[in-house]
Design a protein around this motif. Sequence first.
Motif, mmCIF file in Angstrom:
data_model
loop_
_atom_site.group_PDB
_atom_site.id
_atom_site.type_symbol
_atom_site.label_atom_id
_atom_site.label_comp_id
_atom_site.label_asym_id
_atom_site.label_seq_id
_atom_site.Cartn_x
_atom_site.Cartn_y
_atom_site.Cartn_z
ATOM 1 N N THR A 75 80.411 33.677 10.905
ATOM 2 C CA THR A 75 79.341 34.561 10.450
ATOM 3 C C THR A 75 78.805 34.092 9.105
ATOM 4 O O THR A 75 79.557 33.595 8.258
ATOM 5 C CB THR A 75 79.830 36.019 10.317
ATOM 6 O OG1 THR A 75 80.878 36.087 9.335
ATOM 7 C CG2 THR A 75 80.346 36.538 11.648
ATOM 8 N N VAL A 76 77.502 34.258 8.920
ATOM 9 C CA VAL A 76 76.834 33.902 7.666
ATOM 10 C C VAL A 76 75.887 35.044 7.297
ATOM 11 O O VAL A 76 75.651 35.958 8.086
ATOM 12 C CB VAL A 76 76.049 32.573 7.788
ATOM 13 C CG1 VAL A 76 76.996 31.404 8.017
ATOM 14 C CG2 VAL A 76 75.033 32.642 8.929
ATOM 15 N N GLU A 89 72.476 39.880 14.029
ATOM 16 C CA GLU A 89 72.112 39.203 15.266
ATOM 17 C C GLU A 89 73.183 38.185 15.627
ATOM 18 O O GLU A 89 73.979 37.761 14.787
ATOM 19 C CB GLU A 89 70.748 38.529 15.157
ATOM 20 C CG GLU A 89 70.673 37.391 14.161
ATOM 21 C CD GLU A 89 69.317 36.701 14.177
ATOM 22 O OE1 GLU A 89 69.289 35.460 14.062
ATOM 23 O OE2 GLU A 89 68.280 37.389 14.292
ATOM 24 N N TYR A 90 73.172 37.793 16.914
ATOM 25 C CA TYR A 90 74.212 36.889 17.417
ATOM 26 C C TYR A 90 73.603 35.744 18.214
ATOM 27 O O TYR A 90 72.575 35.914 18.884
ATOM 28 C CB TYR A 90 75.190 37.650 18.323
ATOM 29 C CG TYR A 90 75.817 38.850 17.676
ATOM 30 C CD1 TYR A 90 76.860 38.704 16.772
ATOM 31 C CD2 TYR A 90 75.356 40.132 17.950
ATOM 32 C CE1 TYR A 90 77.433 39.809 16.164
ATOM 33 C CE2 TYR A 90 75.920 41.240 17.354
ATOM 34 C CZ TYR A 90 76.951 41.074 16.454
ATOM 35 O OH TYR A 90 77.515 42.152 15.854
ATOM 36 N N ASN A 107 79.593 44.397 17.546
ATOM 37 C CA ASN A 107 78.978 45.402 16.673
ATOM 38 C C ASN A 107 79.989 46.399 16.115
ATOM 39 O O ASN A 107 79.705 47.085 15.132
ATOM 40 C CB ASN A 107 77.887 46.162 17.439
ATOM 41 C CG ASN A 107 76.624 45.348 17.597
ATOM 42 O OD1 ASN A 107 76.348 44.463 16.792
ATOM 43 N ND2 ASN A 107 75.863 45.629 18.638
ATOM 44 N N GLU A 108 81.163 46.486 16.738
ATOM 45 C CA GLU A 108 82.200 47.369 16.212
ATOM 46 C C GLU A 108 82.814 46.811 14.922
ATOM 47 O O GLU A 108 83.399 47.548 14.135
ATOM 48 C CB GLU A 108 83.298 47.555 17.261
ATOM 49 C CG GLU A 108 82.838 48.272 18.527
ATOM 50 C CD GLU A 108 83.950 48.370 19.562
ATOM 51 O OE1 GLU A 108 85.116 48.069 19.202
ATOM 52 O OE2 GLU A 108 83.667 48.729 20.723
ATOM 53 N N TYR A 109 82.662 45.506 14.714
ATOM 54 C CA TYR A 109 83.270 44.845 13.559
ATOM 55 C C TYR A 109 82.239 44.312 12.558
ATOM 56 O O TYR A 109 82.546 44.161 11.375
ATOM 57 C CB TYR A 109 84.134 43.667 14.024
ATOM 58 C CG TYR A 109 85.361 44.061 14.801
ATOM 59 C CD1 TYR A 109 86.607 44.140 14.186
ATOM 60 C CD2 TYR A 109 85.290 44.368 16.155
ATOM 61 C CE1 TYR A 109 87.747 44.499 14.899
ATOM 62 C CE2 TYR A 109 86.417 44.736 16.882
ATOM 63 C CZ TYR A 109 87.634 44.797 16.246
ATOM 64 O OH TYR A 109 88.753 45.156 16.962
ATOM 65 N N ILE A 110 81.047 43.994 13.044
ATOM 66 C CA ILE A 110 80.029 43.362 12.200
ATOM 67 C C ILE A 110 78.810 44.273 12.142
ATOM 68 O O ILE A 110 78.231 44.618 13.171
ATOM 69 C CB ILE A 110 79.644 41.977 12.754
ATOM 70 C CG1 ILE A 110 80.868 41.068 12.786
ATOM 71 C CG2 ILE A 110 78.534 41.355 11.913
ATOM 72 C CD1 ILE A 110 80.635 39.754 13.522
ATOM 73 N N ARG A 140 74.595 37.121 10.569
ATOM 74 C CA ARG A 140 74.343 36.333 11.781
ATOM 75 C C ARG A 140 75.662 35.773 12.284
ATOM 76 O O ARG A 140 76.387 35.106 11.546
ATOM 77 C CB ARG A 140 73.371 35.194 11.494
ATOM 78 C CG ARG A 140 73.115 34.276 12.703
ATOM 79 C CD ARG A 140 72.124 33.179 12.366
ATOM 80 N NE ARG A 140 71.992 32.241 13.460
ATOM 81 C CZ ARG A 140 71.214 32.417 14.519
ATOM 82 N NH1 ARG A 140 70.498 33.527 14.620
ATOM 83 N NH2 ARG A 140 71.134 31.515 15.481
ATOM 84 N N GLY A 141 75.971 36.058 13.537
ATOM 85 C CA GLY A 141 77.233 35.597 14.105
ATOM 86 C C GLY A 141 77.025 34.509 15.142
ATOM 87 O O GLY A 141 76.199 34.654 16.051
#
Length: 291
Positions: free
Chosen positions: A26-27, A33-34, A54-57, A61-62
């Motif tokens: 992730t940045v 967004e992923y 989405n539960e963690y981030i 951007r992943g």
Amino acid sequence: MVISMTGYGRGKAENDHVRVTVEIKTVNHRFCEYNIRMPRQLLFLEDKVKKKANEYIRRGRGEIFITVEGEGLVSKELKFDWDIADQFVSLIDTVQEKYQFTSQVTLQDLLKLETVFSVEEVPAENDEVEWLLLQALTSALEDVKRMRVQEGQELAYDLEKHKEKLAAIAQHVKQYAPSVVRAYKDRLAMKLNELTDGLIEESRLVTEAAIFADKCDINEELTRLESHLLQFAETLKQKDPIGRKLDFLVQEMNREVNTIGSKGNDSLITKEVVEMKSLLEKMKEQVQNIE
């Protein structure tokens, strides 16, 4: 809680037939967004992957890389193209009729046609593969979250130090500012005495000093700066994503510091403004990476 948008995690889950590996990087990014790379046969799980992420981030951007090794992803089916076969037989019949050939089309003739028979891969509905994928994904996301929280704590520590330095400088400027007006009044009185041989009206001196004091009054800007610093400190303790709010506060503080610099009209205040702007620039860079 301060959470960084930068992180990396890796997770793995396997059984006797399949091994699933998930890597996540992730940045920082304005939104959430992923970019998901996974086997074509598992694309139907993409929405579940995003929902789990989405539960963690909450922001950033992943890059999610999913690899699957083993059997069970697809089943193979032998297909026969009846349309091509019909056309082939019909064409042979036409040729035989035209040229008076007596030979007949056989199964062997059809087997020689590469386009008639084909092997297709059909995605297999495998609940166990889906379960393994979600297990590996969860493990990778927990890794990412730990790294983002740890880096966030370091960012919070640095931001707190910068904030305290900025507050100390602002307090020093606030205490020093009245002396600027007094010094100007003394310089003005000395200059007028030289020009008028001591025949100077006190009221004129007071008026000129008041005009100068009004032009270089920075109390309002310092008060707002102190308010922004207080909000900044309170925001650092919030549990929700705070990156955008912190970024806004840094911009507002920078605006006040610029105004102080333009109105201060003093070398020491100018020096302090340069130091405050340097601190704010460091804070801005760090805030850009906060969720």
